[in-house]
Motif scaffolding. Sequence first.
Motif, PDB file in Angstrom:
ATOM      1  N   VAL A 170       0.836  -1.209   0.000  1.00  0.00           N
ATOM      2  CA  VAL A 170       0.000   0.000   0.000  1.00  0.00           C
ATOM      3  C   VAL A 170       0.868   1.255   0.000  1.00  0.00           C
ATOM      4  CG1 VAL A 170      -1.996  -1.070   1.107  1.00  0.00           C
ATOM      5  CG2 VAL A 170      -0.224  -0.027   2.529  1.00  0.00           C
ATOM      6  N   GLY A 171       2.184   1.073   0.138  1.00  0.00           N
ATOM      7  CA  GLY A 171       3.098   2.207   0.036  1.00  0.00           C
ATOM      8  C   GLY A 171       3.596   2.740   1.360  1.00  0.00           C
ATOM      9  N   VAL A 195      -3.152   4.048   9.598  1.00  0.00           N
ATOM     10  CA  VAL A 195      -3.705   2.926   8.836  1.00  0.00           C
ATOM     11  C   VAL A 195      -3.644   3.327   7.363  1.00  0.00           C
ATOM     12  CG1 VAL A 195      -5.737   1.513   8.391  1.00  0.00           C
ATOM     13  CG2 VAL A 195      -5.196   2.218  10.737  1.00  0.00           C
ATOM     14  N   VAL A 196      -2.730   2.708   6.608  1.00  0.00           N
ATOM     15  CA  VAL A 196      -2.475   3.126   5.234  1.00  0.00           C
ATOM     16  C   VAL A 196      -3.307   2.286   4.271  1.00  0.00           C
ATOM     17  CG1 VAL A 196      -0.710   3.554   3.493  1.00  0.00           C
ATOM     18  CG2 VAL A 196      -0.129   3.758   5.925  1.00  0.00           C
ATOM     19  N   LEU A 197      -4.092   2.962   3.421  1.00  0.00           N
ATOM     20  CA  LEU A 197      -4.914   2.309   2.409  1.00  0.00           C
ATOM     21  C   LEU A 197      -4.361   2.634   1.026  1.00  0.00           C
ATOM     22  CD1 LEU A 197      -8.461   3.278   3.755  1.00  0.00           C
ATOM     23  CD2 LEU A 197      -7.087   1.291   4.382  1.00  0.00           C
ATOM     24  N   ASN A 198      -4.675   1.790   0.070  1.00  0.00           N
ATOM     25  CA  ASN A 198      -4.267   1.999  -1.312  1.00  0.00           C
ATOM     26  C   ASN A 198      -5.413   2.661  -2.061  1.00  0.00           C
ATOM     27  OD1 ASN A 198      -3.659   1.742  -4.075  1.00  0.00           O
ATOM     28  ND2 ASN A 198      -2.484  -0.131  -3.741  1.00  0.00           N
ATOM     29  N   GLY A 199      -5.278   3.971  -2.344  1.00  0.00           N
ATOM     30  CA  GLY A 199      -6.349   4.705  -3.013  1.00  0.00           C
ATOM     31  C   GLY A 199      -6.654   4.177  -4.393  1.00  0.00           C
ATOM     32  N   GLU A 200      -5.663   3.560  -5.032  1.00  0.00           N
ATOM     33  CA  GLU A 200      -5.828   3.036  -6.379  1.00  0.00           C
ATOM     34  C   GLU A 200      -6.693   1.770  -6.376  1.00  0.00           C
ATOM     35  OE1 GLU A 200      -2.813   2.507 -10.189  1.00  0.00           O
ATOM     36  OE2 GLU A 200      -2.056   2.273  -8.148  1.00  0.00           O
ATOM     37  N   VAL A 245      -4.819   6.980   6.351  1.00  0.00           N
ATOM     38  CA  VAL A 245      -4.059   7.612   5.274  1.00  0.00           C
ATOM     39  C   VAL A 245      -4.385   6.900   3.961  1.00  0.00           C
ATOM     40  CG1 VAL A 245      -1.766   8.161   4.391  1.00  0.00           C
ATOM     41  CG2 VAL A 245      -2.200   8.227   6.860  1.00  0.00           C
ATOM     42  N   VAL A 246      -4.937   7.633   3.013  1.00  0.00           N
ATOM     43  CA  VAL A 246      -5.204   7.079   1.684  1.00  0.00           C
ATOM     44  C   VAL A 246      -4.032   7.470   0.790  1.00  0.00           C
ATOM     45  CG1 VAL A 246      -6.813   6.959  -0.256  1.00  0.00           C
ATOM     46  CG2 VAL A 246      -7.688   7.316   2.072  1.00  0.00           C
ATOM     47  N   ASN A 247      -3.184   6.491   0.479  1.00  0.00           N
ATOM     48  CA  ASN A 247      -1.993   6.727  -0.325  1.00  0.00           C
ATOM     49  C   ASN A 247      -2.288   6.472  -1.810  1.00  0.00           C
ATOM     50  OD1 ASN A 247       0.694   7.308  -0.879  1.00  0.00           O
ATOM     51  ND2 ASN A 247       1.387   5.216  -0.493  1.00  0.00           N
ATOM     52  N   LYS A 248      -1.345   6.850  -2.660  1.00  0.00           N
ATOM     53  CA  LYS A 248      -1.442   6.683  -4.122  1.00  0.00           C
ATOM     54  C   LYS A 248      -2.611   7.481  -4.703  1.00  0.00           C
ATOM     55  CE  LYS A 248       0.787   2.175  -3.804  1.00  0.00           C
ATOM     56  NZ  LYS A 248       0.948   0.816  -4.359  1.00  0.00           N
ATOM     57  N   PRO A 266      -9.412  10.848  11.763  1.00  0.00           N
ATOM     58  CA  PRO A 266      -9.360  11.750  10.604  1.00  0.00           C
ATOM     59  C   PRO A 266      -8.793  11.010   9.392  1.00  0.00           C
ATOM     60  CG  PRO A 266      -7.554  12.251  12.105  1.00  0.00           C
ATOM     61  CD  PRO A 266      -8.389  11.202  12.780  1.00  0.00           C
ATOM     62  N   ILE A 267      -9.126  11.512   8.205  1.00  0.00           N
ATOM     63  CA  ILE A 267      -8.691  10.880   6.958  1.00  0.00           C
ATOM     64  C   ILE A 267      -7.803  11.863   6.196  1.00  0.00           C
ATOM     65  CG2 ILE A 267      -9.422   9.797   4.796  1.00  0.00           C
ATOM     66  CD1 ILE A 267     -12.139   9.244   6.181  1.00  0.00           C
ATOM     67  N   VAL A 268      -6.654  11.370   5.748  1.00  0.00           N
ATOM     68  CA  VAL A 268      -5.720  12.184   4.963  1.00  0.00           C
ATOM     69  C   VAL A 268      -5.528  11.523   3.606  1.00  0.00           C
ATOM     70  CG1 VAL A 268      -3.365  13.074   4.815  1.00  0.00           C
ATOM     71  CG2 VAL A 268      -4.528  13.028   7.027  1.00  0.00           C
ATOM     72  N   PHE A 269      -5.686  12.289   2.531  1.00  0.00           N
ATOM     73  CA  PHE A 269      -5.436  11.802   1.178  1.00  0.00           C
ATOM     74  C   PHE A 269      -4.101  12.372   0.711  1.00  0.00           C
ATOM     75  CE2 PHE A 269      -9.969  11.706   1.813  1.00  0.00           C
ATOM     76  CZ  PHE A 269     -10.414  10.573   1.134  1.00  0.00           C
ATOM     77  N   LEU A 270      -3.209  11.501   0.229  1.00  0.00           N
ATOM     78  CA  LEU A 270      -1.905  11.987  -0.197  1.00  0.00           C
ATOM     79  C   LEU A 270      -1.267  11.026  -1.195  1.00  0.00           C
ATOM     80  CD1 LEU A 270       0.159   9.981   1.427  1.00  0.00           C
ATOM     81  CD2 LEU A 270      -0.190  11.573   3.309  1.00  0.00           C
ATOM     82  N   SER A 271      -0.121  11.420  -1.695  1.00  0.00           N
ATOM     83  CA  SER A 271       0.673  10.559  -2.570  1.00  0.00           C
ATOM     84  C   SER A 271       2.111  10.577  -2.093  1.00  0.00           C
ATOM     85  CB  SER A 271       0.602  11.038  -4.027  1.00  0.00           C
ATOM     86  OG  SER A 271       1.598  10.394  -4.798  1.00  0.00           O
ATOM     87  N   ALA A 272       2.591   9.413  -1.666  1.00  0.00           N
ATOM     88  CA  ALA A 272       3.998   9.317  -1.276  1.00  0.00           C
ATOM     89  C   ALA A 272       4.906   9.527  -2.480  1.00  0.00           C
ATOM     90  CB  ALA A 272       4.267   7.957  -0.642  1.00  0.00           C
ATOM     91  N   LYS A 273       4.454   9.083  -3.642  1.00  0.00           N
ATOM     92  CA  LYS A 273       5.275   9.151  -4.850  1.00  0.00           C
ATOM     93  C   LYS A 273       5.528  10.595  -5.287  1.00  0.00           C
ATOM     94  CE  LYS A 273       5.399   7.311  -9.577  1.00  0.00           C
ATOM     95  NZ  LYS A 273       4.664   6.489 -10.571  1.00  0.00           N
ATOM     96  N   THR A 274       4.468  11.426  -5.315  1.00  0.00           N
ATOM     97  CA  THR A 274       4.609  12.807  -5.788  1.00  0.00           C
ATOM     98  C   THR A 274       4.703  13.820  -4.649  1.00  0.00           C
ATOM     99  OG1 THR A 274       2.218  13.210  -5.857  1.00  0.00           O
ATOM    100  CG2 THR A 274       3.224  12.188  -7.811  1.00  0.00           C
TER     101      THR A 274
END
Length: 436
Positions: free
Chosen positions: A186-187, A263-268, A292-295, A324-332
């Motif tokens: 999940v990143g 708690v990391v989730l895969n947004g994709e 945390v919603v990653n990707k 709380p929910i955070v949307f992000l991208s580790a890659k960018t």
Amino acid sequence: MVKPVVAIVGRPNVGKSTIFNRIVGERISIVEDIPGVTRDRIYSTGDWLNYEFNVIDTGGIEIGDEPFLEQIRGQAEIAIDEADVIIFITNGREGVTAADEEVAKMLYRSKKPVVLAVNKVDNPEMRSQIYDFYALGFGEPFPISGTHGLGLGDLLDEVVKHFPKQDVEDYEEDVIKFSLIGRPNVGKSSLVNAILGEERVIVSEVAGTTRDAIDTFYTADGQDYVIIDTAGMRKKGKVYESVEKYSVLRALRAIERSDVVLVVLNGEEGIIEQDKKIAGYAHEAGKAVVIVVNKWDAVEKDEKTMKKFEKNIRDHFLFLDYAPIVFLSAKTKQRLHTLFPMIQLASENHTMRVETSVLNDVIMDAVAMNPTPTHQGKRLKIFYTTQVSVKPPTFVVFVNDPELLHFSYERFLENRIREAFGFIGTPIKIFARQRS
């Protein structure tokens, strides 16, 4: 503080699952009189003499080519590798067998403390039959009966003697420790690297690259953090694969050491059932949680996408309605700046204390708004409420009869407390006590 780990091992059908259930006090393992029925390691928590410890039940170790035996053996090897102390279970009715001797050879190689238990010694007359077990080379065998609960106290007395002395973590009190948990790929490692701005953790497209928890010190906006990265958690059916020399337990240990759990989730890929199970570990441990919603960069979006995804999370993670929910991208590194304010908020709320007088004003207003329920003609009376601890915030409600505080009314009180004081990011616990 990290709990010691006790692994229960032995050949099939010696009563390991029965002993496991006795130690943890509930029927978690499947107990069936068929060799090999426990195929995966099963985890729970036991306590004895003021010690809390994790207990692992394993499938029986047996040499042969019957179904599942190689996988069961692999399970036991991983459990032995993780354990601080091993309880070696044998069968007093059958005496020492060749399979017991094979298990003993495995345990010698582990160089871990081993406590030998002879199970199914159901009456005093059978005790004379345990002396053959000295030949296994683990010192005094402890006669026990899992069925009747006999001898377990003496066995656990010996087990706790071998627990390692706890190292006191030398982090300052104001340091926020947070871990990242989630299924593989999940990143999590990519997110750690994005935070640190360097390739500190190995990142690979192969799921399961990170094998152990790794502590990294980090400072942001004057606040010190310790980042605990963990191995990804696989569902049971895959955790025994030989390439996966890590386990759920290592992630549980990281959770225990954390103040806040991401708690990391895969947004994709969206949400799958395993995500909920993993998040449940953090909730049950009473830790502050940030989802945390990653990707997020890889998701095709319009102006409604984030709200739809957030609603989906809330629908699936009802028990984490405070997170709380955070949307992000580790890659960018898109939206990465939104993460640390949420971690800090969750940590502050996890340690928040409320004045008793103010708390009781809120509770009394809540009762006036929604009077206490009755049961069989008896009404619940709330006398006063006080906060007794933090991490997580824990409240005791003194009442006339604790049985009258129904779950639904307890939930109502929790909601009123949250409305008044926030407590975003942290679970809160409420207990009813009878006023003496």
